[in-house]
Enzyme design. Structure first.
Site, short mmCIF file in Angstrom:
data_model
loop_
_atom_site.label_atom_id
_atom_site.label_comp_id
_atom_site.label_asym_id
_atom_site.label_seq_id
_atom_site.Cartn_x
_atom_site.Cartn_y
_atom_site.Cartn_z
N ASP A 10 77.94 100.02 53.66
CA ASP A 10 77.00 98.72 54.23
C ASP A 10 76.41 98.00 52.81
OD1 ASP A 10 75.59 97.41 56.00
OD2 ASP A 10 73.84 98.64 55.10
N GLU B 161 82.76 99.66 57.36
CA GLU B 161 82.10 100.12 56.10
C GLU B 161 82.29 101.29 55.51
OE1 GLU B 161 77.91 97.87 58.21
OE2 GLU B 161 78.36 99.86 58.61
N GLU C 277 79.28 105.27 55.49
CA GLU C 277 79.27 103.92 56.26
C GLU C 277 77.94 103.17 55.72
OE1 GLU C 277 78.26 104.57 60.43
OE2 GLU C 277 80.25 105.75 60.57
#
Length: 220
Positions: free
Chosen positions: A45, A115, A41
Site C-alpha cells: 500500500d 497490494e 499488504e
C-alpha cells in the site's frame, strides 16, 4: 503463469507464495505466515501510493496539486485495484483453504492481494523493478476521464449543499483488526456507515453509500 503476466520473475518464490495465499489457507493451517501476508499488504500500500504519486507528477506536469491528489485517490482506490487484479487474472492464481474453493469476487480480498503482490515484488527486486511493474499495471488507467472523476466526499458535499445548504459530517466509529469504521451523516436522520483500511477510505465509502441512498430515494 502469473509471473509471465506481470512480466516479473521472483528470485524468492516464497515471497510470491505469501503474497497470493488467501488468509483462509493460513487460518486452516494455523500458520504464522498470515501475519507476513498482512505485512506485505501494508508495505505494498505504501509503495503503491509513493510510485503512483511520482508517476502522476511526471506525466501531468501542468496539473495542480488538487488534480494530482484526486487522480491518486482514483488510482489507488479499492475499485481500481480490483480491476487490476482481474486484468492479471489474479484470482485464478491464488491459494485458498478448503472453505474457500470459489474464486473470490470480493473487492477487499482482491485489492489486498494486489497490494501484497506489490510489497513482495519490492522486497524481491527493489524499487526500480516494482516501479516498472506498477507502471505497466496501472498505466491503462491513466486517462483523464477516470482521473478527473470526483471522489465521493466531494460529490456528497455538492449534493448536500445544493439540496439543504449544509455540509455532511463524518464521525469516527471504531478501529478494528480489518481497519476503520466511519459514519457519514447529514443532519440528524441521514447517515451511512463505511469501512476501510484507513479513515480516508472509510469516509469515502460512507459518503458513497449515503449518496447512493439519497439519489435512489430521489429517483423512486
Amino acid at each position: 503463469m502469473l509471473e509471465r503476466i506481470i512480466e516479473y520473475t521472483f528470485k524468492d518464490k516464497e515471497l510470491l507464495n505469501q503474497a497470493i495465499t488467501h488468509s483462509s489457507y493460513f487460518n486452516e493451517k494455523r500458520d504464522i505466515r498470515q501475519s507476513e501476508n498482512e505485512k506485505l499488504e501494508y508495505l505494498g500500500d505504501a509503495i503503491l501510493n509513493s510510485v503512483i504519486t511520482i508517476l502522476l507528477y511526471k506525466k501531468f506536469k501542468d496539473k495542480d496539486e488538487g488534480f494530482l491528489s484526486n487522480a491518486r485517490s482514483c488510482l489507488v482506490k479499492r475499485e481500481t485495484l480490483t480491476e487490476v487484479a482481474k486484468a492479471i487474472d489474479l484470482p485464478q492464481h491464488m491459494f485458498y483453504g478448503n472453505g474457500d474453493q470459489n474464486v473470490p469476487e470480493d473487492s477487499k480480498v482482491l485489492s489486498n492481494m494486489v497490494e501484497a503482490l506489490i510489497g513482495a515484488i519490492y522486497l524481491d527486486g527493489g524499487m526500480r523493478k516494482v516501479t516498472r511493474v506498477i507502471k505497466n499495471l496501472f498505466m491503462p488507467y491513466f486517462n483523464l476521464e477516470r482521473l478527473t472523476e470526483k471522489n465521493p466526499k466531494n460529490l456528497l458535499q455538492e449534493y448536500s449543499q445544493k439540496r439543504w445548504s449544509i455540509l455532511p459530517k463524518y464521525k469516527f466509529a471504531r478501529k478494528t483488526k480489518g481497519g476503520f469504521t466511519v459514519i457519514a451523516y447529514i443532519g440528524k436522520d441521514l447517515k451511512a456507515k463505511g469501512m476501510g483500511k484507513s479513515k480516508k477510505e472509510a469516509e469515502q465509502q460512507a459518503a458513497r453509500l449515503l449518496l447512493q441512498g439519497l439519489t435512489e430515494t430521489d429517483g423512486a
